[in-house]
Design an enzyme around this catalytic site. Structure first.
Site, PDB file in Angstrom:
ATOM      1  N   ASP A 286      26.248   3.456  23.608  1.00 17.88           N
ATOM      2  CA  ASP A 286      27.625   2.941  23.546  1.00 17.88           C
ATOM      3  C   ASP A 286      27.980   2.644  22.094  1.00 17.88           C
ATOM      4  OD1 ASP A 286      30.048   2.242  24.624  1.00 17.88           O
ATOM      5  OD2 ASP A 286      29.468   0.203  25.154  1.00 17.88           O
TER       6      ASP A 286
ATOM      7  N   ALA B 188      32.478  -9.033  29.707  1.00 12.55           N
ATOM      8  CA  ALA B 188      31.957 -10.303  29.178  1.00 12.55           C
ATOM      9  C   ALA B 188      32.705 -10.666  27.905  1.00 12.55           C
ATOM     10  CB  ALA B 188      30.460 -10.180  28.897  1.00 12.55           C
ATOM     11  N   GLN B 189      32.445 -11.872  27.424  1.00 13.70           N
ATOM     12  CA  GLN B 189      32.977 -12.282  26.136  1.00 13.70           C
ATOM     13  C   GLN B 189      31.924 -13.079  25.384  1.00 13.70           C
ATOM     14  OE1 GLN B 189      36.512 -14.435  27.448  1.00 13.70           O
ATOM     15  NE2 GLN B 189      35.615 -16.382  26.766  1.00 13.70           N
ATOM     16  N   VAL B 190      32.152 -13.240  24.076  1.00 11.37           N
ATOM     17  CA  VAL B 190      31.138 -13.794  23.181  1.00 11.37           C
ATOM     18  C   VAL B 190      31.696 -15.013  22.459  1.00 11.37           C
ATOM     19  CG1 VAL B 190      29.754 -13.327  21.128  1.00 11.37           C
ATOM     20  CG2 VAL B 190      30.013 -11.566  22.874  1.00 11.37           C
TER      21      VAL B 190
ATOM     22  N   ALA C 159      34.768 -12.516  20.527  1.00 17.86           N
ATOM     23  CA  ALA C 159      35.179 -11.183  20.990  1.00 17.86           C
ATOM     24  C   ALA C 159      35.294 -11.230  22.502  1.00 17.86           C
ATOM     25  CB  ALA C 159      34.166 -10.127  20.563  1.00 17.86           C
ATOM     26  N   SER C 160      36.170 -10.399  23.045  1.00 17.95           N
ATOM     27  CA  SER C 160      36.386 -10.399  24.482  1.00 17.95           C
ATOM     28  C   SER C 160      36.507  -8.960  24.973  1.00 17.95           C
ATOM     29  CB  SER C 160      37.659 -11.169  24.834  1.00 17.95           C
ATOM     30  OG  SER C 160      37.916 -11.119  26.211  1.00 17.95           O
ATOM     31  N   ALA C 161      35.727  -8.622  26.005  1.00 18.74           N
ATOM     32  CA  ALA C 161      35.750  -7.280  26.578  1.00 18.74           C
ATOM     33  C   ALA C 161      36.008  -7.379  28.072  1.00 18.74           C
ATOM     34  CB  ALA C 161      34.437  -6.561  26.280  1.00 18.74           C
ATOM     35  N   SER C 162      35.951  -6.242  28.757  1.00 19.15           N
ATOM     36  CA  SER C 162      36.315  -6.210  30.167  1.00 19.15           C
ATOM     37  C   SER C 162      35.268  -6.842  31.064  1.00 19.15           C
ATOM     38  CB  SER C 162      36.547  -4.767  30.605  1.00 19.15           C
ATOM     39  OG  SER C 162      35.410  -3.973  30.323  1.00 19.15           O
TER      40      SER C 162
ATOM     41  N   LYS D 242      26.720 -14.699  24.941  1.00 21.39           N
ATOM     42  CA  LYS D 242      27.475 -13.687  25.686  1.00 21.39           C
ATOM     43  C   LYS D 242      27.518 -14.119  27.139  1.00 21.39           C
ATOM     44  CE  LYS D 242      28.018  -8.712  26.311  1.00 21.39           C
ATOM     45  NZ  LYS D 242      27.555  -7.371  25.889  1.00 21.39           N
TER      46      LYS D 242
END
Length: 544
Positions: free
Chosen positions: A282, A131-133, A126-129, A147
């Protein structure tokens, strides 16, 4: 570089004509910025105001996307139609390569820990603004996820926040004074939220607290944290397997009891807020998975603990009492609680506030969740807030965001859910267990040894005060007070006797209480009479 970035931001705002959304104050300086993009963005004519704001933030990258997500929860700061458009921002960012991520991991973890990884999946899970996993396996066989903060993200955030502050200050300068939105307040709110997410050790600690609050729970599961592998830019936790709560078709295929699932979501919300005073703030669908092992009694799995919240003790009780009054449709009590808590000015007209509260709440009572728009309720609430000068408590913003997320999930999972009928007994039981008479008795028992110890010292303190055998002040304080000591002697003597009177009353009450509750304290009645006598003398002296 900063100048180029500022030009990029300004050009993007011009391309989407965001400057046209800001009322001028007799000078069209902001609109002159549009010359940086004379033709505007393609398709601009077909875009609503909210779509233009969302498009600009998306094109500026992950930090501005995060800003948009923050604004989507603040209809008190931006127009509601813009807030609703920003809700559609997807936290799905182009991932960095594993080589880039590996450099961060290697810089954070010592060699002996790096050697404990048997395998790492180089394709991001998964990739977010922020961090990514990546999925991985330890040599002991444990399936985990790593992470990793995006390299350089802290500097980029700091740079962009400073630029946002500069742009916000410029916009504020040329805003019409009648406009309620303060751009600098928006940036300050975003800054506070974003920096909390940059420390993965903080996130790991949040996860650990939540896990301790729900030990062996059938309702919610928090992944295990591998503390040896947790650093400010890297976090390793247990890998979970479940069905994303966004995958509605998969939930139905697994025969998940959706009504039970929706009820558990509501229960977990109230338990975190009012029992534990520590809640996951969140809870959007991307952070919630479902364990399909027991479809009739499904377990909720929570992820991503970068944003958690808690409320001051007084606010927690005030909020719980407001909820209970709302469930009972006691609008006058709601108005009274708002005044008592200091959420509105003390001179607020009680009847007017009661009527306004009834007007907002009454249409939604006894309706299933599918017929309730919490966004609409929030909008009306903020409109009422402006009328009555209601003070929006900063601590309640994260709670509001969480409540909106829960509402959205409940609407998707089981639209027929009667949220009011379900919520009232859950909250009532929590309040009874943690704020009721039994809990008060337990606290009394817990504090009793300390009070007995303090009571044993009371005679000596009384003797010291009556004989004025007070420990001498340090020389510099004594010299400073010597000049005014004579003038205050009489007043000081009265204050001492008043203090002794209050102390005597407390001691007398405590000794009589001990006589009622403890058979082994045979001295308590006589001591209580002595304390009462001393109290009477002190009261007479203080009144002279």
């Amino acid at each position: 570089m900063k100048t180029f970035r500022l030009l990029k931001i300004t050009h993007t705002f011009a391309a989407y004509r965001l400057t046209n959304l800001i009322p001028s104050n007799g000078f069209n300086f902001l609109k002159l910025i549009n010359i940086l993009s004379p033709f505007g963005h393609s398709g601009l004519k077909d875009m609503s105001d909210g779509e233009r704001v969302r498009g600009a933030l998306e094109s500026l990258g992950p930090i501005f996307i995060k800003l948009g997500q923050t604004l989507s929860t603040r209809p008190d700061l931006v127009p509601v139609e813009i807030a609703q458009a920003l809700e559609k921002l997807q936290d799905d960012v182009e991932p960095i390569t594993w080589e880039q991520a590996k450099q961060v991991v290697q810089a954070q973890l010592p060699r002996e820990l790096l050697d404990q990884f048997a395998q790492v999946d180089e394709i991001a899970l998964a990739s977010a603004s922020i961090a990514q996993v990546h999925a991985a396996t330890l040599k002991n066989g444990d399936a985990v996820v790593i992470k990793v903060l995006r390299p350089g993200i802290a500097k980029r955030i700091q740079r962009d926040v400073k630029l946002m502050q500069a742009v916000a200050a410029l916009a504020k300068k040329y805003l019409n004074p009648g406009v309620q939105v303060d751009p600098t307040e928006i940036v300050a709110e975003f800054e506070k939220t974003i920096y909390d997410e940059l420390d993965l050790q903080r996130e790991a600690a949040n996860a650990s607290v939540l896990k301790k609050n729900f030990p062996h729970s059938k309702d919610v599961y928090i992944p295990k944290i591998y503390w040896d592998f947790c650093k400010p830019q890297v976090m390793v936790q247990e890998r979970i397997h479940g069905i994303s709560i966004k995958d509605f078709e998969a939930l139905k295929a697994a025969n998940i009891n959706l009504e039970k699932l929706a009820e558990k979501g509501i229960k977990i919300f109230y338990t975190q807020v009012f029992r534990d005073n520590f809640f996951h703030a969140d809870m959007h669908p991307g952070n919630i998975f479902i364990n399909p092992d027991n479809p009739d009694d499904p377990q909720i799995i929570l992820l991503d603990f970068g944003i958690c919240g808690s409320l001051p003790k007084g606010h927690r009780v005030d909020l719980a009492n407001n909820f209970m009054a709302f469930f009972k449709q006691d609008y006058r009590r709601i108005a009274e609680l708002h005044i008592e808590a200091g959420w509105v000015p003390p001179d607020t007209n009680l009847e007017d506030l009661e009527a306004a509260t009834r007007t907002i709440c009454e249409p939604y009572m006894a309706k299933p969740i599918e017929e309730i728009s919490f966004g609409e309720v929030m909008l009306k609430t903020f409109q009422m807030a402006k009328r009555f000068k209601l003070i929006i408590q900063p601590e309640l913003i994260l709670l509001q965001k969480t409540l909106l997320n829960i509402e959205g999930l409940g609407r998707q999972l089981y639209p027929q859910l009667d949220i009011w009928q379900l919520s009232e007994p859950i909250l009532r039981d929590i309040m009874r267990d943690h704020y009721g008479p039994q809990q008060s008795i337990e606290k009394f028992k817990e504090n009793l040894p300390k009070w007995i110890e303090q009571a044993a010292e009371a005679p000596m303190l009384i003797h010291q005060l009556l004989s004025q055998q007070v420990k001498p002040l340090p020389r510099h304080l004594k010299l400073a007070q010597q000049a005014e000591l004579q003038a205050k002697r009489h007043e000081s003597k009265q204050d001492r006797y008043t203090l002794l009177t209050v102390g005597g009353l407390i001691t007398t009450a405590l000794l009589y209480s001990l006589d009622e509750t403890s058979t082994w304290l045979s001295w308590a009645p006589n001591s209580a009479l002595i304390a009462a006598g001393l109290t009477a003398i002190c009261f007479w002296k203080s009144a002279r």
